[in-house]
Design an enzyme around this catalytic site. Sequence first.
Site, PDB file in Angstrom:
ATOM      1  N   GLU A 287      35.254  31.670  50.329  1.00  0.00           N
ATOM      2  CA  GLU A 287      34.022  32.311  51.031  1.00  0.00           C
ATOM      3  C   GLU A 287      32.805  31.119  51.098  1.00  0.00           C
ATOM      4  OE1 GLU A 287      33.353  36.917  49.793  1.00  0.00           O
ATOM      5  OE2 GLU A 287      31.626  35.646  48.865  1.00  0.00           O
ATOM      6  N   HIS A 308      60.668  30.825  43.020  1.00  0.00           N
ATOM      7  CA  HIS A 308      61.836  31.715  43.600  1.00  0.00           C
ATOM      8  C   HIS A 308      61.429  32.566  44.782  1.00  0.00           C
ATOM      9  CE1 HIS A 308      64.108  30.371  40.170  1.00  0.00           C
ATOM     10  NE2 HIS A 308      63.021  30.274  39.750  1.00  0.00           N
ATOM     11  N   LYS A 422      32.169  45.852  57.436  1.00  0.00           N
ATOM     12  CA  LYS A 422      31.474  46.718  56.549  1.00  0.00           C
ATOM     13  C   LYS A 422      30.618  47.843  57.529  1.00  0.00           C
ATOM     14  CE  LYS A 422      30.197  44.263  52.201  1.00  0.00           C
ATOM     15  NZ  LYS A 422      29.043  43.743  51.747  1.00  0.00           N
TER      16      LYS A 422
HETATM   17  O1  PA5 Z   1      30.119  36.300  46.329  1.00  0.00           O
HETATM   18  C1  PA5 Z   1      29.538  37.172  46.847  1.00  0.00           C
HETATM   19  O2  PA5 Z   1      28.474  37.116  47.202  1.00  0.00           O
HETATM   20  C2  PA5 Z   1      30.429  38.488  47.095  1.00  0.00           C
HETATM   21  O3  PA5 Z   1      31.975  38.351  46.823  1.00  0.00           O
HETATM   22  C3  PA5 Z   1      29.734  39.357  46.378  1.00  0.00           C
HETATM   23  O4  PA5 Z   1      29.990  39.055  44.838  1.00  0.00           O
HETATM   24  C4  PA5 Z   1      30.379  40.748  46.465  1.00  0.00           C
HETATM   25  O5  PA5 Z   1      30.599  41.123  47.943  1.00  0.00           O
HETATM   26  C5  PA5 Z   1      29.952  42.016  45.551  1.00  0.00           C
HETATM   27  O6  PA5 Z   1      28.670  42.206  45.884  1.00  0.00           O
HETATM   28  P1  PA5 Z   1      27.381  42.708  45.220  1.00  0.00           P
HETATM   29  O7  PA5 Z   1      27.364  42.021  43.924  1.00  0.00           O
HETATM   30  O8  PA5 Z   1      26.256  42.899  45.819  1.00  0.00           O
HETATM   31  O9  PA5 Z   1      28.079  44.184  44.888  1.00  0.00           O
END
Ligand code: PA5
Length: 447
Positions: A287, A308, A422
């Site tokens: 990310e 394996h 989303k």
């Molecule tokens: O690293 C990030 O920002 C994302 O993985 C969020 O943690 C994830 O989408 C969850 O978001 P939120 O904490 O707003 O529910």
Amino acid sequence: MKITLTHAASFVQASSLQELAAQTAACNQLLENGQGAGNDYIGWVHLPSSIDDAYLTEVEQTAQTLRERCQVVVIAGIGGSYLGARAVNEALSSSFDAFNATNRKAPYVVYAGNNIGEDYLADLMEFLSDKQFGIVNISKSGTTTETALAFRLLKTMLEEKVGKEEARHRIVAVTDRAKGALRSLATKEGYKTFVIPDNVGGRFSVLTPVGLLAIAVAGYDIRALVKGAQDMERQTGVDVPYEQNPACQYAAMRNALYQSGKKIEILVNYNPRLHYFSEWWKQLYGESEGKDHKGIFPASVDFTTDLHSMGQWIQDGERSIFETVISINQANREVRVPMDQENLDGLNFLAGKRVDEVNKMAELGTRLAHIDGGVPNILIQFDKIDEYNIGQFIYFFERGCGISGYMLGVNPFNQPGVEAYKKNMFALLDKPGYEAESKAIKERLKG
Ligand code: PA5
């Protein structure tokens, strides 16, 4: 903690590695002085050293309340709001924790809000139906569908089971200080809450209550965890030269390998308890770096299990990968191979040895085979799996990620790509406010 780059260095040109090594200081400095891209999300850089005793005590006391009232605690969250806690808890727990129902010192911790599987949720609710349970609901935005949906189901169930007043003592919300549906809901219901700092993004938040509360609920020593992270914060700081700075070395080497055509990094462990650490690491690097059509693809394998299944590809497939091996110097528990007079299985050559020694030889043999097969190898060694070493591990990878992202030339602290699915999902579900998108997507699907 020790990082060894010898068997990766032989795969890259010395001059290009030197050039990248020289860049690490400036990138590390950008994290320090807050002048890089995404600088409103670098609160994690000095987070460990800023955690004080009162803060930890508050987390521990809240965990204690849940521990006293609950046999099971559900951690509801997704991505950065869940993976760190799960990684730490699973690394420290027995692999058969789920079956260790009697004589537990701490509640059994389970996870929800990290998928939209109806079967998963039905199974979870069935499992909880005869248990005293509580919920830690974690969402920075407070509006994430997966988490909000699971929380609605579990809150309803808990209130029906124990009444609204008792449920209030068993629910904790970890969220933004002011924004989002979870904040307003928590205020209205009177839940205990913890704030996720504005300047710490989800995937860098394990050392905030996002991770610390769930880890303390499970019975682990969050002070030792934070101490490990504090020590690593010092070891990776801007005043530490490249030769002694493991985060700079890791960042330089993975960028050198990327530039030489190694587009996939495989994080390897030889201890099944580290499976979720790889999941946490994949999010952290995927990310942070996968943007602008750039970035190493972070993958992971659990060895020897996956030797394996994936072993053939890694040994012999396209040469676009490198390995980062997490090596734990010694297993926490001891099991020795027994002698067998008949030796029908031919294993007496191992009699008296620890299983960990067999595992170590598998690890060494595999590393050598992969190096011979053209897979560069970064080796990261930790003494053992405990809270202190895990704290080091977490901060090392976070710092390495920030530096590496800046070296790659991306903003490591945003995640614009996560929004695309989303938008479509909300349009398809006719969420209010998505009318135009809904019409457009339905037209598109007709075609
Ligand atoms: O690293 C990030 O920002 C994302 O993985 C969020 O943690 C994830 O989408 C969850 O978001 P939120 O904490 O707003 O529910």
